[in-house]
Design an enzyme around this catalytic site. Sequence first.
Site, short mmCIF file in Angstrom:
data_model
loop_
_atom_site.label_atom_id
_atom_site.label_comp_id
_atom_site.label_asym_id
_atom_site.label_seq_id
_atom_site.Cartn_x
_atom_site.Cartn_y
_atom_site.Cartn_z
N CYS A 171 0.86 -1.18 0.00
CA CYS A 171 0.00 0.00 0.00
C CYS A 171 0.90 1.24 0.00
O CYS A 171 1.72 1.40 0.92
CB CYS A 171 -0.87 -0.03 1.25
N CYS A 191 -0.94 3.89 -6.32
CA CYS A 191 -1.86 3.24 -5.39
C CYS A 191 -2.07 1.82 -5.90
O CYS A 191 -2.38 1.63 -7.09
CB CYS A 191 -3.19 3.99 -5.34
N1 DGL Z 1 -4.07 0.60 -1.82
C1 DGL Z 1 -3.75 1.83 -1.17
C2 DGL Z 1 -2.47 2.45 -1.77
O1 DGL Z 1 -1.68 1.78 -2.41
C3 DGL Z 1 -4.76 2.92 -1.00
C4 DGL Z 1 -6.23 2.76 -0.97
C5 DGL Z 1 -6.91 3.53 0.16
O2 DGL Z 1 -7.09 4.77 0.04
O3 DGL Z 1 -7.22 2.89 1.15
O4 DGL Z 1 -2.21 3.60 -1.56
#
Ligand code: DGL
Length: 291
Positions: free
Chosen positions: A80, A194
């Site tokens: 993430c 993201c």
């Molecule tokens: N998957 C997360 C990232 O890579 C973000 C998604 C969220 O806002 O929770 O930043």
Amino acid sequence: MTQVPSEAPSGLLAFDSGIGGLSIVRELRRLLPDARIDYLADNAVFPYGELPDDVLVERVCGVIGTAIERLRPGLVLVACNTASTIALAALRERFAVPFVGCVPPIKWAAETSRTRHIGLLATAATVRRPYLRMLQEQYAPDCRLIAYGARGLADLAEAAFRGHAPDPDAIRRELDRMFGQLGGDRIDVVGLGCTHYGVLLPMLRDLSPAGIAWLDPAAAVARRAAAMAEETGTGSGGSGGGRTWFTAPPGDEAGLHDGLVAVGYDGIHRFDAAVARDRSPAPPYRPRLTV
Ligand code: DGL
């Protein structure tokens, strides 16, 4: 849903706010077919991109700390960007387990762009952080970085993963907010900052001006995690598997279940995210360029 066992075999733990990190896990499974890879989605407070930084650091350290105690991974992949760009340093200071993170692909974008106009799609939190400015100063000082903090894309990705095709107009609106910025018409490379957005990549590509190179770092992050797993002796000699844990009921479980099975999981398991006691607060945030 089942409860977390107090003991579990050692392996890898991949972590995200939702399904985004599964695109990295898909690659990891090819690289480390024997590794047990648990996946923890902190969906109780999704989306991470809308949380204040101090709240997020405490939350990520608390939930990952609890998972380290219960699942005993030999390596943690913070799959993430929103968590990595704010909490990775604090995690490394607090826990002895090795961590691999993922950050926006600014270096790769700078190496790829000919127009020196780089686009980035990420969460609002990632876009406003000093970490992103550090990446640009270090790797793309001669590029114009046109970053857009997209509120809607992570939700669309969650739905798409469950088999609900996104409304093209909703995707178009988000893209317009990046390409419509000053210099946006000169963008020739867009990085995904993201992990959720990988699910939407075919649509992002189709709905964008022709000739844009789209950079999804999932495969590179998986290679880095696999190399580190090998260095630390994590993940070999097992028989694959692992479980997907959710900190809250995830919604549309039928659609989600099918997506999880496609990544080698058996379904949805509940993770009680009560944070363990006796833990000092996270150390103050000091941006550092480490993934
Ligand atoms: N998957 C997360 C990232 O890579 C973000 C998604 C969220 O806002 O929770 O930043």
